[in-house]
Design a protein around this motif. Structure first.
Motif, PDB file in Angstrom:
ATOM      1  N   THR A   1      77.862  33.753  23.200  1.00 40.38           N
ATOM      2  CA  THR A   1      79.407  34.315  23.613  1.00 40.38           C
ATOM      3  C   THR A   1      79.391  35.687  22.998  1.00 40.38           C
ATOM      4  O   THR A   1      79.279  35.935  21.750  1.00 40.38           O
ATOM      5  N   ILE A   2      79.546  36.560  23.963  1.00 43.54           N
ATOM      6  CA  ILE A   2      79.963  38.075  23.803  1.00 43.54           C
ATOM      7  C   ILE A   2      81.135  38.684  24.163  1.00 43.54           C
ATOM      8  O   ILE A   2      82.013  37.880  24.764  1.00 43.54           O
ATOM      9  N   THR A   3      81.403  39.714  23.488  1.00 40.67           N
ATOM     10  CA  THR A   3      82.532  40.580  23.916  1.00 40.67           C
ATOM     11  C   THR A   3      82.380  41.524  25.073  1.00 40.67           C
ATOM     12  O   THR A   3      81.653  42.654  24.625  1.00 40.67           O
ATOM     13  N   VAL A   4      83.144  41.841  25.880  1.00 42.48           N
ATOM     14  CA  VAL A   4      83.108  42.650  27.040  1.00 42.48           C
ATOM     15  C   VAL A   4      84.334  43.827  26.993  1.00 42.48           C
ATOM     16  O   VAL A   4      85.506  43.181  26.573  1.00 42.48           O
ATOM     17  N   ARG A   5      84.067  44.912  26.660  1.00 40.43           N
ATOM     18  CA  ARG A   5      85.063  45.852  26.740  1.00 40.43           C
ATOM     19  C   ARG A   5      85.079  46.728  27.833  1.00 40.43           C
ATOM     20  O   ARG A   5      84.080  47.282  28.416  1.00 40.43           O
TER      21      ARG A   5
ATOM     22  N   SER B   1      92.820  49.816  27.384  1.00 36.95           N
ATOM     23  CA  SER B   1      91.358  49.428  27.303  1.00 36.95           C
ATOM     24  C   SER B   1      91.800  47.831  27.094  1.00 36.95           C
ATOM     25  O   SER B   1      92.767  47.451  26.525  1.00 36.95           O
ATOM     26  N   ALA B   2      90.669  47.013  27.355  1.00 35.76           N
ATOM     27  CA  ALA B   2      90.862  45.665  27.163  1.00 35.76           C
ATOM     28  C   ALA B   2      89.601  44.963  26.692  1.00 35.76           C
ATOM     29  O   ALA B   2      88.411  45.349  27.019  1.00 35.76           O
ATOM     30  N   GLU B   3      89.597  43.758  26.131  1.00 33.04           N
ATOM     31  CA  GLU B   3      88.437  43.187  25.724  1.00 33.04           C
ATOM     32  C   GLU B   3      88.360  41.791  26.042  1.00 33.04           C
ATOM     33  O   GLU B   3      89.625  41.163  25.992  1.00 33.04           O
TER      34      GLU B   3
ATOM     35  N   ILE C   1      87.020  44.624  38.073  1.00 26.14           N
ATOM     36  CA  ILE C   1      87.966  45.299  37.368  1.00 26.14           C
ATOM     37  C   ILE C   1      89.273  45.748  38.255  1.00 26.14           C
ATOM     38  O   ILE C   1      88.902  46.653  39.100  1.00 26.14           O
ATOM     39  N   LEU C   2      90.579  45.307  37.878  1.00 28.34           N
ATOM     40  CA  LEU C   2      91.628  45.520  39.083  1.00 28.34           C
ATOM     41  C   LEU C   2      92.684  45.987  38.206  1.00 28.34           C
ATOM     42  O   LEU C   2      92.846  45.961  36.901  1.00 28.34           O
TER      43      LEU C   2
ATOM     44  N   ARG D   1      91.917  42.673  34.423  1.00 31.38           N
ATOM     45  CA  ARG D   1      92.993  43.455  34.763  1.00 31.38           C
ATOM     46  C   ARG D   1      93.664  44.387  33.930  1.00 31.38           C
ATOM     47  O   ARG D   1      94.149  44.009  32.742  1.00 31.38           O
ATOM     48  N   LEU D   2      93.747  45.641  34.202  1.00 34.44           N
ATOM     49  CA  LEU D   2      94.164  46.730  33.275  1.00 34.44           C
ATOM     50  C   LEU D   2      95.638  47.164  33.528  1.00 34.44           C
ATOM     51  O   LEU D   2      95.897  47.380  34.866  1.00 34.44           O
TER      52      LEU D   2
END
Length: 974
Positions: A76-80, A88-90, A36-37, A106-107
């Motif tokens: 297929t999954i969703t990462v939060r 926040s990002a998904e 996570i950057l 990248r946030l």
């Protein structure tokens, strides 16, 4: 025993359930790993929360922004991903059985933008610290890399002192050692990247943190509640210095500064640091190298006073304070720090990585003191010249490996191992002290009205002041650690209700410690004889001296005067100056005389002899200590709002110490010697169970409560364990001083409750803690009532029978005001306040009736009791406040450090106790970006030039004045 059996029973049941879970899910799951950057500059975001939506599976990122999640159902999954202060990002990712899917997110910051310039420096440093604290599974405070850079701290200890619940022991006007929650520095565990730093103290287990340059660090973490995978000897807490690791792109940071010391009027201070990093081989190899050098003038003006407090023998009432000694000390000290570090990390495929870390730091201290002393007991005026050279070196080399294996039936197993060698070395190769005394006594001294009145009543007579004695000593302390560690971790889950990880491992630490102390001593009888020889045979010596015109022909102090007045004005003109003793003339005298003596007294002349002082001999010892530890723990997530981390650690300690036995005698020339010396060894093995549990309850998305209960330990001071024994019958009191190899370790139960509120605008935390400490050691003096040494006075370290307690509360606020309109949206504030109380017992020993000063030393009536006191070093109130502002490339911080009253010296009764007075300091840091990565900065330390003071109940005992210092420099980042 029942508790132990119950713990084992429940542990077996729990392991069975975990195994059943592995068997049912290990072959049907996949994995996610990634980073996570920051979207703006690509820097890692430590402490980011990564969650697989619709499950309890998740992880927090490390200092490099990396994470790994196991046991993910295929598909297929969703990462939060969430990170305070960032949007926040998904992101969706496809997971296959037995395969690791990679992910990079990248946030973007939610911080406002002012005229196109994003507020990042101070704000980002605050956000890093908050996210690491919130995401940790234990109670921790963090000093981020940006905050270390922004504040004008001289060393790492100064940076730590700005955290809640932290006070410091100061030396030379800067922080040297850290007190966590009122407990002595010897109770702390100091690590570099998790590797324990060997002690630098001559007596106890504390570490001189002023030897660590903050320029090499990626952050500082202070763990206040322990977990079983960390060393158990953390009674106060664990301080970890995190090393930098290479980002994806080439990075450089160069800082050059000069400085000014106002007290010494010295423009020679400087500090330079370089940090370079880059990744090679398609980002598979990362390299970071750092280097720093610093010169600091830590000169000071000081006074030190001691008192006796007689009682009326009839009424038992206090008569008055009587001045025993008053010392004025002009101290000139130059400190030079050198530091370097290197970190290499290598990725050998997606499941294997290796790390090599090296750290080296050295501080050299060259100190001269010129002292004027009024001794009212001997009715003498004394002048001292002292020259000390001290070098403190710390190095650590470590090799780490991280591996992911897929085991049949069990599934994925994260395995990491660690091998390291670390060493501290404190050298004092040159310690010279020369004393001059006024031959005639002092008359009409005022000894009952405090130090100012005493000084005013003294009339110096330099024509009667002669050389009295000269002492040279050297010492060396070498402390080595060799470490091997293995940890294993595997994840589990029970559907969507329960998930977590099981972690277990072991560690072997092998310590070797060597202390050597040598001394050469002279006395007045020898120098009188030398004066007679000079008078009768002047050609036999290298230079001529002015002598007193009497039968003894003592050597006059005027032979050693300097042409320069290095002392006045003293303590801002509070006291008159005194003649400056010249270092060159005293060193010349020493150089011409010390060859007359070989090591330990092969005496070729009557001028000097090697001292066999019993205490000096006893301070030379060898020690070995092996610690074998094992632990097991689990991080258990029950639903989305509850995390529990229970575990148990066991540590077995094996000691081997070698000291001396001997008899102390005093010669006719008052030279101490030790005779009938023989070696003595002490061996001991013991084990300690350390149960621990942490829990975190998330009441709301931005609110949680943490609780912790844990048992920790602290092993006894090194010197207290040395099996030395010194018997002395030379004086009117027959004494025995000895070590205690059977001394028990100090143990404590630690309890914490913390409430935290946090959002994109900051963090508010309020907490309470309590420690119940058993087996606190202290030096006890008593009389032997039977046996061979009946009637002798015995002094040795012992464990207290009663427990000690420490408790208190901490409040911390970190906030940014980005919600305000321009120009107030650039304000960043932080502050904390800690209130502490403690209780311990110390011995109180006195003789009510006279004893017979000849064998068999019978005692009529001895009172041997205890009295209650706060823990030494525990400040009653501590606070820090910082306000910063950042706009258009400008960054400014004004910070306040406050430390309340604390007990420093334990006297024979309350009136002779000594306290460190409340202390505060204002610091200022200003920085302006010019263009690109170039900026200039100005730092000012101790803006108001406050002094450090200590006192007893009535009078000042110590005062140290350092004045203010300032630094100006440039910084270039690329």
């Amino acid at each position: 025993m029942k508790l132990k059996n119950r713990f084992l029973k429940y542990s077996l049941i729990f392991l069975y359930l975990l195994l059943f879970s592995y068997l049912s899910s290990a072959q049907t799951s996949g994995f996610i790993a990634g980073r996570i950057l920051d979207s703006a500059d690509g820097s890692p975001l430590p402490g980011a929360n990564v969650l697989v939506k619709g499950t309890l599976l998740g992880a927090s990122t490390d200092l490099q922004g990396r994470f790994r999640i196991s046991n993910i159902p295929p598909g297929t999954i969703t990462v939060r991903v969430s990170y305070l202060g960032y949007e926040s990002a998904e992101q969706q990712v496809s997971v296959s059985t037995g395969v690791t899917a990679t992910l990079e997110v990248r946030l973007s910051q939610t911080a406002v933008t002012v005229q196109g310039v994003t507020v990042t420096a101070q704000l980002k440093g605050q956000q890093e610290a908050i996210n690491q604290q919130v995401s940790s599974n234990s109670i921790v405070n963090v000093v981020s890399q940006e905050r270390i850079r922004e504040l004008p701290d001289q060393n790492a200890a100064e940076s730590i002192a700005r955290l809640p619940g932290i006070s410091v022991v100061r030396d030379g006007g800067e922080a040297q050692k850290v007190i966590i929650r009122g407990l002595d520095p010897k109770f702390n565990n100091i690590t570099i990247n998790g590797e324990k730093v060997p002690s630098t103290d001559l007596v106890d287990r504390s570490v001189d943190l002023s030897a660590v340059s903050s320029d090499m660090l990626a952050g500082i973490e202070v763990y206040k509640s322990p977990t079983p995978d960390r060393d158990g000897d953390a009674l106060g807490g664990t301080i970890n210095f995190a090393m930098k690791k290479a980002p994806d792109e080439l990075f450089g940071d160069v800082r050059v500064q000069g400085g000014y010391n106002a007290l010494e009027k010295d423009y020679g201070n400087y500090r330079t640091s370089v940090n370079l990093s880059k990744r090679f081989l398609d980002n598979g190899l990362g390299v970071v190298v750092t280097g720093s050098v610093q010169r600091a003038n830590r000169g000071s003006d000081g006074q030190n006073n001691s008192y006796s407090i007689p009682y009326d023998p009839a009424s038992g009432e206090l008569i008055t304070y009587r001045d025993d000694k008053m010392k004025l000390s002009d101290r000139r000290e130059i400190r030079k720090r050198y530091g370097s570090s290197a970190v290499l990390d290598f990725n050998a495929g997606e499941n294997h990585s290796f790390f090599v870390t090296g750290f080296w730091s050295r501080t050299d201290r060259n100190e001269e003191r010129r002292i004027e002393e009024i001794n009212t007991r001997d009715n003498r005026l004394i002048y001292d010249y002292q020259d000390h050279t001290i070098g403190t070196r710390i190095y650590s080399v470590g090799l780490d490996g991280k591996h992911l294996f897929f085991l049949p039936l069990i599934g994925p197993l994260d395995l990491n191992w660690h091998a390291a060698s670390s060493e501290s070395n404190q050298e004092n190769p040159f310690d010279l002290e020369t004393t001059f005394r006024q031959t005639g006594g002092l008359n009409a001294l005022v000894t009952d009205q405090g130090p100012d009145a005493l000084m005013a009543s003294v009339t110096p007579d330099l024509s009667q002041t002669t050389l009295y004695d000269m002492t040279f000593s050297s010492s060396n302390l070498l402390d080595k650690n060799q470490t091997l560690q293995l940890n294993a971790k595997t994840a589990y889950n029970f559907g969507n209700l329960v998930s977590g990880s099981l972690k277990f491992g072991g560690k072997l630490t092998m310590k070797a410690r060597y202390r050597n102390h040598d001394q050469i001593l002279s006395n007045t009888t020898m120098w009188t004889g030398l004066g007679v020889d000079i008078f009768n045979k002047p050609s036999a010596f290298y230079r001529s001296f002015d002598l007193m015109p009497d039968v003894n022909h003592r050597i006059l102090m005027s032979n050693f005067f300097s042409q320069d007045d290095l002392i006045s004005p003293f303590l801002r003109g509070q006291y008159p100056s005194w003649p400056t003793l010249g270092g060159s003339s005293i060193h010349d005298f020493w150089d011409n005389m010390h060859h007359l003596v070989t090591s330990r007294g092969a005496l070729f002349d009557t001028s000097m002899t090697a001292a066999g002082d019993a205490q000096v001999v006893a301070e030379s010892y060898n020690a070995h200590e092996d610690i074998l530890a094992g632990y097991g723990m689990t991080e258990l997530n029950i639903g989305p709002n509850l995390m529990i981390v229970p575990g148990l650690r066991y540590e077995q300690t094996k000691n081997n110490y070698k000291g001396v036995y001997g008899t102390n005698i005093i010669s006719s020339e008052d030279i101490p010697s030790i005779v009938r010396v023989r070696d003595s060894t002490g061996d001991r093995t013991y084990g300690t169970y350390l149960p621990m549990v942490q829990a975190r309850v998330s009441i709301l998305d931005q609110m949680n409560i943490r609780v912790s209960a844990a048992r920790t330990l602290s092993r006894p001071n090194f010197y207290d364990l040395v099996p030395y024994q010194i018997v002395s019958t030379s004086g009117t009191v027959a004494t025995i001083n000895e070590g205690n190899p059977d001394l028990l370790p100090v143990t404590a139960w630690n309890y914490d409750v913390y409430l935290s509120l946090f959002n994109q605008y900051g963090l508010f935390t309020v907490g309470w803690f309590s420690k119940k400490v058993d087996n606190v050691s202290y030096i006890r003096t008593s009389y032997i009532t039977s046996g061979k040494y009946k009637g002798y006075q015995l002094t040795q370290p012992v464990n207290a029978a009663d427990p000690s307690t420490v408790y208190g509360g901490e409040v911390e606020v970190q906030a940014n005001l980005t919600l305000l309109p321009s120009p107030f949206d650039g304000i960043v504030v932080s502050g904390n306040l800690s209130v502490l109380k403690s209780r311990t017992v110390v011995p109180r020993f006195y003789v009510e009736n006279k004893r017979i000063p000849t064998p068999p030393f019978l005692i009529v009536n001895v009172v041997d009791t205890v009295r209650e006191l706060p823990m030494p070093g525990q400040a009653n109130l501590m606070g820090n406040f910082t306000i910063g502002y950042e706009r258009q490339g400008f960054s400014g911080r004004l910070s306040l450090v406050y430390q309340g009253k604390s007990l420093a010296v334990i006297g024979t009764r309350a009136e002779t106790d000594g306290y460190v007075n409340p202390y505060y300091r204002w610091d200022l840091a200003l920085q302006q970006k010019l263009y690109g990565g170039l900026s200039v900065f100005l730092n000012v330390n101790n803006l108001s030039s406050v002094t450090e003071r200590s006192s007893n109940e009535r009078y000042l005992t110590t005062e140290l004045y350092y004045g203010w210092t300032t630094d100006f420099g440039i910084r270039y980042k690329f």
